[in-house]
Write an enzyme that holds these catalytic residues in place. Sequence first.
Site, short mmCIF file in Angstrom:
data_model
loop_
_atom_site.label_atom_id
_atom_site.label_comp_id
_atom_site.label_asym_id
_atom_site.label_seq_id
_atom_site.Cartn_x
_atom_site.Cartn_y
_atom_site.Cartn_z
CB SER A 151 -0.96 -0.05 1.20
OG SER A 151 -1.96 0.93 1.09
CG ASP A 245 -6.58 -1.87 -4.29
OD1 ASP A 245 -6.94 -0.72 -3.95
OD2 ASP A 245 -5.44 -2.33 -4.09
CG HIS A 275 -5.75 -1.88 -0.47
ND1 HIS A 275 -4.87 -1.40 -1.40
CD2 HIS A 275 -5.25 -1.52 0.75
CE1 HIS A 275 -3.88 -0.78 -0.79
NE2 HIS A 275 -4.08 -0.85 0.51
#
Length: 303
Positions: A151, A245, A275
């Site tokens: 991320s 995502d 995600h």
Amino acid sequence: MPSLRSRALSVALIAAGRRRRFGSAEAVRTQVAESMRRPASHLPPRSLGRVAEVSRTFVGAWPVYEVSPLGEEPTARVLYVHGGGYINELVRAHWSLIRTLVTQAQARVVVPAYILAPRGTADRTVPVAADLLSGLIAGGGAGGTVLLGDSAGGGLALAAAQRLRDRNGTQPSRIVLISPWLDVSMSHPDQAAIEAGDPMLARPGLREAGRLYAGNLAADDPRVSPLHGSFAGLAPLTVFTGTRDVLTTDSRELLYKARAAGAEVEFIEEPGLPHDYPLMPLPEGKAARDRIVQLVRAAAAES
């Protein structure tokens, strides 16, 4: 088709209102204000000490953890940069991945608890991350060093690799990015449609978190958004993303730009997955973690 467990998890995330954390700029500012009043812990779980040797040092103001196999010599080195939108600390899912790397790949994992935004901004954070990567490579040779980030940590990891390349051409043996956030502007035209089905993330809050991390830099500065940097001369990349995502557009753009620059890219896009799915207790997550372990072992063989 995504597994039944992954579909159930996405439903549960939606029902729990997980997206509300990034639903608005105000929601992000509230999170940041609360974190400044009552900082969250980044300490590893005590159970990690049963299978690994855990120590902590400081690099400037950054606490940096080192996690190694218990009673065994590590065969690979990993710099792991955690996600959290640049505003959240390490959490149990991150430590679980670290545990997997130590126990299954016999890796020594270096884990910086970097300063969060708005105190930690890209102009300060990227150089320190690049220094950590440089030191890890220099301490054991280029072979056997893997740079891993998820991320926001994927964005910081890639920016650090680009900076180190520009500094002296040095690279790790591989860069592994999990659902990386590579452009904080959240301006890709495909994101609106993807966002509607994303059970975890929303653009308004991400834009605000990105603004806080950018500080005085422009959103398209490569230190902030490494998607706008050069991909020439980087180590081979492995990228994991899922189609539920909103940040999957960043991974797709990376694939296009990196291959155009001559970089080697292994690209794994799972349909219907959210995600950071490789960090989740899902069949697809386990498959991704198994692949990461394989990559770390392969890097170790280069030493």
